[in-house]
Scaffold this active site. Structure first.
Site, PDB file in Angstrom:
ATOM      1  N   TYR A  37       0.841  -1.203   0.000  1.00  0.00           N
ATOM      2  CA  TYR A  37       0.000   0.000   0.000  1.00  0.00           C
ATOM      3  C   TYR A  37       0.879   1.256   0.000  1.00  0.00           C
ATOM      4  O   TYR A  37       0.657   2.178  -0.782  1.00  0.00           O
ATOM      5  CB  TYR A  37      -0.930  -0.024   1.223  1.00  0.00           C
ATOM      6  CG  TYR A  37      -1.671   1.262   1.444  1.00  0.00           C
ATOM      7  CD1 TYR A  37      -2.685   1.665   0.582  1.00  0.00           C
ATOM      8  CD2 TYR A  37      -1.359   2.090   2.520  1.00  0.00           C
ATOM      9  CE1 TYR A  37      -3.364   2.850   0.774  1.00  0.00           C
ATOM     10  CE2 TYR A  37      -2.035   3.278   2.727  1.00  0.00           C
ATOM     11  CZ  TYR A  37      -3.030   3.658   1.855  1.00  0.00           C
ATOM     12  OH  TYR A  37      -3.696   4.836   2.048  1.00  0.00           O
ATOM     13  N   GLU A  84     -11.448   5.887   5.132  1.00  0.00           N
ATOM     14  CA  GLU A  84     -10.941   6.717   6.236  1.00  0.00           C
ATOM     15  C   GLU A  84     -12.007   6.924   7.305  1.00  0.00           C
ATOM     16  O   GLU A  84     -11.692   6.929   8.493  1.00  0.00           O
ATOM     17  CB  GLU A  84     -10.456   8.076   5.723  1.00  0.00           C
ATOM     18  CG  GLU A  84      -9.259   8.025   4.796  1.00  0.00           C
ATOM     19  CD  GLU A  84      -7.963   7.543   5.428  1.00  0.00           C
ATOM     20  OE1 GLU A  84      -7.884   7.413   6.666  1.00  0.00           O
ATOM     21  OE2 GLU A  84      -7.015   7.288   4.679  1.00  0.00           O
ATOM     22  N   TRP A 133      -5.279   1.710  10.627  1.00  0.00           N
ATOM     23  CA  TRP A 133      -5.437   1.660   9.180  1.00  0.00           C
ATOM     24  C   TRP A 133      -5.243   0.242   8.653  1.00  0.00           C
ATOM     25  O   TRP A 133      -5.918  -0.180   7.716  1.00  0.00           O
ATOM     26  CB  TRP A 133      -4.471   2.640   8.508  1.00  0.00           C
ATOM     27  CG  TRP A 133      -4.580   2.629   7.016  1.00  0.00           C
ATOM     28  CD1 TRP A 133      -3.620   2.283   6.128  1.00  0.00           C
ATOM     29  CD2 TRP A 133      -5.738   2.969   6.223  1.00  0.00           C
ATOM     30  NE1 TRP A 133      -4.103   2.377   4.837  1.00  0.00           N
ATOM     31  CE2 TRP A 133      -5.402   2.799   4.869  1.00  0.00           C
ATOM     32  CE3 TRP A 133      -7.024   3.385   6.533  1.00  0.00           C
ATOM     33  CZ2 TRP A 133      -6.300   3.029   3.830  1.00  0.00           C
ATOM     34  CZ3 TRP A 133      -7.921   3.617   5.496  1.00  0.00           C
ATOM     35  CH2 TRP A 133      -7.551   3.447   4.161  1.00  0.00           C
TER      36      TRP A 133
END
Length: 188
Positions: free
Chosen positions: A19, A41, A49
């Protein structure tokens, strides 16, 4: 062969590194991807995350490939089915906020021509390039993310506090918060 230096936050996890190397901080100007990141988000609020990243494909499937036009029309039956989906974060308020945010997203598109035009105008259409030596010194929010958050809320968005907005800005390349010695710093 020399190993590439990466931002410290992604070290030690293959998914995180991929990522980081391929997506994080790359300027995104297309509405579909901006919406996807906005939704991810908002679900991340209060979580890590990596938790969201590991469930990303499940989110994509559950939320019709993040198709905001479809999501804007979700009814209570669809919301109830999402609350039963163990592949995503089953938070009732966040799921309802996703529907509300899709509706607000469409309104912004109508007003500005695209969500991209709306959001990127806050940084004059180009990324802010920060000079972080250590990711731990990155701010959780800034006066700019405060301002964007306030504007989004005024337009009906939910779960878009300043910290969520700043994370969105980092993910979508509105700010370059790669560490200065990270190989991606000069690439994005």
């Amino acid at each position: 062969m020399a190993t590439k230096y990466r931002c410290g936050w992604c070290e030690g996890d293959e998914l995180y590194q991929k990522y980081h190397d391929e997506e994080w901080g790359v300027p995104i100007y297309d509405d579909d991807t901006l919406f996807e990141f906005l939704i991810l988000e908002t679900f991340q609020a209060g979580l890590s995350w990596i938790t969201i990243l590991r469930k990303r494909e499940n989110f994509k499937k559950a939320f019709d490939n993040f198709n905001y036009k479809k999501i804007a029309n979700y009814n209570q039956d669809k919301i109830d089915s999402l609350l039963q989906d163990t592949g995503i974060v089953r938070n009732k308020l966040k799921i309802k906020a996703t529907v509300t945010n899709a509706q607000a997203f469409i309104k912004i598109q109508k007003e500005f021509g695209s969500f991209s035009k709306y959001i990127w105008r806050f940084v004059d259409g180009k990324p802010i390039k920060n000079t972080l030596k250590d990711y731990k010194n990155a701010p959780a929010n800034t006066p700019l993310s405060d301002s964007i958050s306030k504007d989004l809320k005024k337009r009906g968005f939910k779960f878009v506090g300043s910290t969520v907005v700043y994370a969105h800005m980092q993910a979508t390349g509105m700010v370059n918060d790669h560490e200065t010695n990270c190989f991606r710093y000069h690439e994005v």
